[in-house]
Design a protein around this motif. Sequence first.
Motif, PDB file in Angstrom:
ATOM      1  N   PRO A 118       0.095  -3.167   6.087  1.00  0.00           N
ATOM      2  CA  PRO A 118      -0.836  -2.592   7.059  1.00  0.00           C
ATOM      3  C   PRO A 118      -2.192  -3.281   7.092  1.00  0.00           C
ATOM      4  CG  PRO A 118      -0.513  -1.105   5.193  1.00  0.00           C
ATOM      5  CD  PRO A 118       0.479  -2.220   5.038  1.00  0.00           C
ATOM      6  N   VAL A 119      -2.596  -3.841   5.952  1.00  0.00           N
ATOM      7  CA  VAL A 119      -3.875  -4.552   5.914  1.00  0.00           C
ATOM      8  C   VAL A 119      -3.782  -5.830   6.763  1.00  0.00           C
ATOM      9  CG1 VAL A 119      -5.440  -5.824   4.385  1.00  0.00           C
ATOM     10  CG2 VAL A 119      -4.553  -3.603   3.687  1.00  0.00           C
TER      11      VAL A 119
ATOM     12  N   MET B 110       0.824  -1.205   0.000  1.00  0.00           N
ATOM     13  CA  MET B 110       0.000   0.000   0.000  1.00  0.00           C
ATOM     14  C   MET B 110       0.860   1.258   0.000  1.00  0.00           C
ATOM     15  SD  MET B 110      -3.635  -0.147   1.650  1.00  0.00           S
ATOM     16  CE  MET B 110      -3.688   0.570   3.267  1.00  0.00           C
ATOM     17  N   CYS B 111       2.160   1.084   0.325  1.00  0.00           N
ATOM     18  CA  CYS B 111       3.047   2.253   0.328  1.00  0.00           C
ATOM     19  C   CYS B 111       3.652   2.503  -1.049  1.00  0.00           C
ATOM     20  CB  CYS B 111       4.152   2.092   1.356  1.00  0.00           C
ATOM     21  SG  CYS B 111       3.535   2.225   3.033  1.00  0.00           S
TER      22      CYS B 111
ATOM     23  N   GLY C 107      -3.332   1.860   7.241  1.00  0.00           N
ATOM     24  CA  GLY C 107      -2.152   2.215   6.461  1.00  0.00           C
ATOM     25  C   GLY C 107      -0.991   2.567   7.365  1.00  0.00           C
ATOM     26  N   PHE C 108       0.191   2.602   6.759  1.00  0.00           N
ATOM     27  CA  PHE C 108       1.379   3.060   7.468  1.00  0.00           C
ATOM     28  C   PHE C 108       1.560   4.562   7.229  1.00  0.00           C
ATOM     29  CE2 PHE C 108       3.151  -1.505   7.133  1.00  0.00           C
ATOM     30  CZ  PHE C 108       2.702  -1.830   8.407  1.00  0.00           C
TER      31      PHE C 108
END
Lengths: 76, 366
Positions: free
Chosen positions: B56-57, A1-2, B137-138
């Motif tokens: 993060p998920v 996600m990053c 999320g991070f």
Amino acid sequence: MCLAIPMQILEVDGFNARCEAKGVEREVSLFMLQDQTVEPGEFVMVHVGYAIQKVSAEDARSSWELFDQMLAAEDA
Amino acid sequence: MMASAKTWLERIRKLPLPEKIRIMNVCGGHERSISAAGIRGALPPQIELIPGPGCPVCICPEEDVYEAIHLALEEDVILVTFGDMLRVPVNVSRRDVRSLEQARAAGADIRPIASPTEAAAIARDNPERAVVFFAAGFETTMAPVAAMLCEGAPENLFMLLSGRLTWPAVAMLLDSGEPGFDALIAPGHVATVMGPEEWSFVVEQHGLPAAVAGFTSESLLAAMYSVLRQYIEDRRFLDNCYPEVVREDGNPAARARLEQAFDVGDANWRGIGTIPGSGFALKPWLAQRDSVTAFGHHGGEERKRAGQMPKGCDCAKVVLGKIYPNQCRIYGLACTPRTPVGPCMVSDEGACRIWWSNGIRNRDVA
């Protein structure tokens, strides 16, 4: 996600920019680059619709090669 | 001009390597690049690359996912969330609603989004409805979430926040005395926002080599070469192998938004437990946007101790880098991307999903 994707700035309107990468256009927020000047033609790293840093054209290109390679590997 | 991947590999092969050295990465993006480029197979066998807490998920508390599901089912709200969250299962019987995707099929108004700006736009387009943004999320992702809130979001936008900081999980592993790795590759886009210095504790307090890496093979191999040399020469420092994007002080404007919107406190990580100082929480000026303040609890609170990884699933060990994905008891058996049991097989950033997507089908029974 990053994951962040390099995009080229086409147009700047306040904190909003129209950006392009590989023929795809997106609205990108420049809210987090407000202490820097960002101009059309420049490249930014975009994460979840927000520019998180400016990059050079050369670095933008090498990131794009990476994404092509990564997607190809995962499709295989 | 940076050296090519081939040059970095040659340099690594020429190093007088120890019998075994374990390098951990803590970013799903790094693991995707490593797996897609086949870096593991190209390195000398003494080097082990371990995917650590980088998704993060995967570590989003089960009780938060449960809360989101029931909030969306029981209240008249539009629930928006990053697409990855939709298929994460909670630990309930197969007869019950187990994921946001199933809640949506059951009639809840749940919409996947790709950006916090979409959450604000949906709230603006639906002024008569309440919109809840379930945000995991991070730091890299939470900074844009903070920016959206600071820029002034519509009043009908509420937050169910599951944001986490990355470094406290690494600190917890190091403090445990059995970190399971000898060197660290630090996450490039977290450092883009927070600055590389956040990772200096790895070197200064624990004496381990560390390097910030970008996402190309060149940058990752440069970082691996750096930590290997640091290890061999016993000369430890925090290297920045992604200087084209990671500035010395990160992105100060992004950090300022994080500080403006969020406090930092102890937080639960799914399958791991509470990690001190690892979670983002809304600042008092945003308290009226807290979904719990606005709508009360929907069962998540009672699940705090019960809600962990599903039965038989080894995601907790995978996330902490204690085992490789294909050493999980159900990898490729009960758990595949089509029928994911644990969150590591759901998210694009999950190590199990990444390994499976890159063709690793064999199980390695430890």
